[in-house]
Design a protein around this motif. Structure first.
Motif, PDB file in Angstrom:
ATOM      1  N   SER A   1     -68.271  69.609  -2.373  1.00  0.00           N
ATOM      2  CA  SER A   1     -68.214  69.032  -1.853  1.00  0.00           C
ATOM      3  C   SER A   1     -70.455  68.612  -2.662  1.00  0.00           C
ATOM      4  N   TYR A   2     -70.765  70.036  -2.619  1.00  0.00           N
ATOM      5  CA  TYR A   2     -71.814  70.165  -3.181  1.00  0.00           C
ATOM      6  C   TYR A   2     -72.594  69.821  -4.977  1.00  0.00           C
ATOM      7  N   MET A   3     -71.364  70.508  -5.222  1.00  0.00           N
ATOM      8  CA  MET A   3     -71.117  70.371  -6.934  1.00  0.00           C
ATOM      9  C   MET A   3     -70.709  68.840  -6.661  1.00  0.00           C
ATOM     10  N   ASN A   4     -70.117  67.753  -6.384  1.00  0.00           N
ATOM     11  CA  ASN A   4     -69.612  66.573  -6.350  1.00  0.00           C
ATOM     12  C   ASN A   4     -71.217  65.839  -5.771  1.00  0.00           C
TER      13      ASN A   4
ATOM     14  N   LYS B   1     -75.453  61.029 -11.706  1.00  0.00           N
ATOM     15  CA  LYS B   1     -74.550  59.441 -12.312  1.00  0.00           C
ATOM     16  C   LYS B   1     -75.858  58.569 -12.034  1.00  0.00           C
ATOM     17  N   LYS B   2     -76.274  58.764 -11.517  1.00  0.00           N
ATOM     18  CA  LYS B   2     -77.335  57.209 -10.258  1.00  0.00           C
ATOM     19  C   LYS B   2     -78.084  57.495 -11.016  1.00  0.00           C
ATOM     20  N   ALA B   3     -79.150  58.609 -11.375  1.00  0.00           N
ATOM     21  CA  ALA B   3     -80.359  59.218 -12.100  1.00  0.00           C
ATOM     22  C   ALA B   3     -80.123  58.768 -13.526  1.00  0.00           C
TER      23      ALA B   3
END
Length: 445
Positions: free
Chosen positions: A432-435, A442-444
């Motif tokens: 979960s953390y890595m995802n 991706k957003k950045a």
């Protein structure tokens, strides 16, 4: 190896010898101690379980090979489970292999290597330094490139076959043959049903390696016809070797004495060939264990590397060195293996590894049936024979191993199994953390 590099050159005989080479490792030399300790020094049930574990392994190999052949991608079980059940479970498989199965197996073999080497040198205090040193040495060797690893594998194959052949031949020639073989099944006060599960877990370690068999499909001329022959033939041959070598052990020493030695093979060799001959056989066994360690330290880091490359683990683990080797992943696995090795417990470590990996093997077996339902038109160059009987045998055996270790084998084994479960499930928050990090990156961008 990527599929584009694979040449379809393997016939049934070459595949069969590859199967035998992949499966015979260190377990056959050391596991009789655990087996005859569990039976209270009685031979019968132990001998029976070497056969039963072999049959289970054949069913497992035949079943998993269908998935391997239908999903001919690099990455092994992690890729099969991701394809069948989704990315999260695929990651959990890779996580379990990276932080539990491979490090615990490497540590177990290193512990035994350390103990046997220290015994040869006559200084027991060297056992742990040697165990840790051998992990680090092989890790360094594996960062030098694939030629070194290939050479080690060739030498170690001779190393493991020589002790086996010599003990099998001379065990029957020079042994007395007056020790019990099939009776009693267990010692007085021990319930056969109570120890069957633990015996299976102990012996299945010696049979491990069969999961890699299906990967041969891409290199075979006619996998549909030849792969089942290679699996049944190869694993039957392994089972025959294991049964005959255990008979040879018992021909020389009774089961209650074999239970007292961490390396029953070396004890038998000393009885047959005297102290110097025994040492010679022990050196052969050490070469075999060295080769098995090399195999695990060669393949295990590839899974860590893949997870790093996918950014499911830190990206630094997914980088290759100048000579195309996953150095960061290799040393990460080496450090983890050293931490496990500090326990000094060969049987505990192998039980932990077998429990963890068989939970996922069972998911792979179930996956064969699921894939047939979900993707009936998927190209299957090989189909498991006697479907669905063989997969059901494999699934039933897998469920039995997992349930037995968790609930039916006493508090110590339950604690080992729960420890394995906790380490595996830690993978979920990691995923979960890595995802989350990947989404933010991706957003950045």
């Amino acid at each position: 190896m990527e599929n584009k590099q694979l040449q379809k050159s393997l016939g049934a005989a070459a595949a069969l010898s590859t199967v035998v080479g992949m499966v015979i490792g260190g377990g056959v030399f050391f596991k009789p101690q655990a087996v005859y300790t569990l039976t209270g020094g009685a031979p019968g049930l132990g001998m029976l379980m070497w056969v039963l574990a072999g049959i289970i392994t054949i069913a497992a190999g035949l079943t998993a090979a269908e998935v391997s052949a239908a999903i001919p991608k690099t990455g092994g079980m992690m890729v099969y489970i991701e394809e069948i059940y989704g990315k999260k479970l695929g990651f959990l498989t890779g996580w379990m292999q990276s932080v539990l199965f491979f490090p615990a197996t490497i540590a177990a073999l290193a512990v035994m290597f350390g103990q046997q080497s220290a015994g040869l040198l006559g200084n027991e205090s060297l056992s742990m330094p040697i165990a840790l040193g051998i992990i680090l040495l092989i890790s360094v060797l594996n960062t030098l490139g694939s030629k070194t690893s290939g050479l080690i594998q060739t030498i170690s194959t001779v190393g493991k076959l020589l002790p086996l052949i010599l003990i099998m031949i001379f065990g029957f020639i020079k042994g007395q043959g007056n020790n019990p073989i099939v009776q009693p099944m267990v010692a007085e006060g021990i319930s056969p049903m109570g120890v069957i599960g633990q015996l299976l877990v102990a012996i299945l370690f010696a049979y491990d390696g069969w999961i890699n068999v299906g990967a041969l499909a891409g290199e075979m001329k006619d996998p549909g016809k030849d792969l089942p022959k290679a699996i049944v033939g190869g694993l039957s041959l392994v089972m025959a070797v294991y049964v005959v070598i255990n008979l040879a052990y018992l021909w020389v020493l009774p089961a209650d004495q074999l239970a007292q030695y961490s390396s029953p093979a070396s004890a038998v060799a000393e009885q047959l060939f005297g102290p110097m001959g025994g040492k010679f056989i022990t050196v052969g066994i050490l070469i075999s264990v060295f080769g098995a360690l090399n195999g695990y330290l060669l393949t295990g880091p590839r899974i860590v590397y893949t997870l790093g490359e996918q950014k499911n683990l830190p990206a630094a683990l997914g980088k290759l060195s100048k000579n195309g080797v996953p150095t960061n992943a290799t040393f990460t696995m080496a450090i983890l293996s050293c931490l496990y090795a500090l326990s000094g417990q060969f049987n505990l470590l192998t039980d932990l590894a077998v429990f963890a990996v068989w939970a996922f093997y069972t998911l792979t077996f179930i996956g064969v049936i699921k894939l047939r339902k979900d993707q009936p038109n998927l190209h299957r160059p090989y189909k498991v024979p006697l479907y669905p009987i063989v997969p059901i045998i494999a699934i039933a055996a897998g469920v039995f191993v997992v349930v037995n270790q968790l609930f039916l084998s006493g508090i110590t084994n339950t604690m080992i199994a729960l420890g394995g479960l906790v380490i595996t499930l830690i993978g979920l928050p990691v995923y979960s953390y890595m995802n989350k990090n990947k989404e933010e990156a991706k957003k950045a961008a």
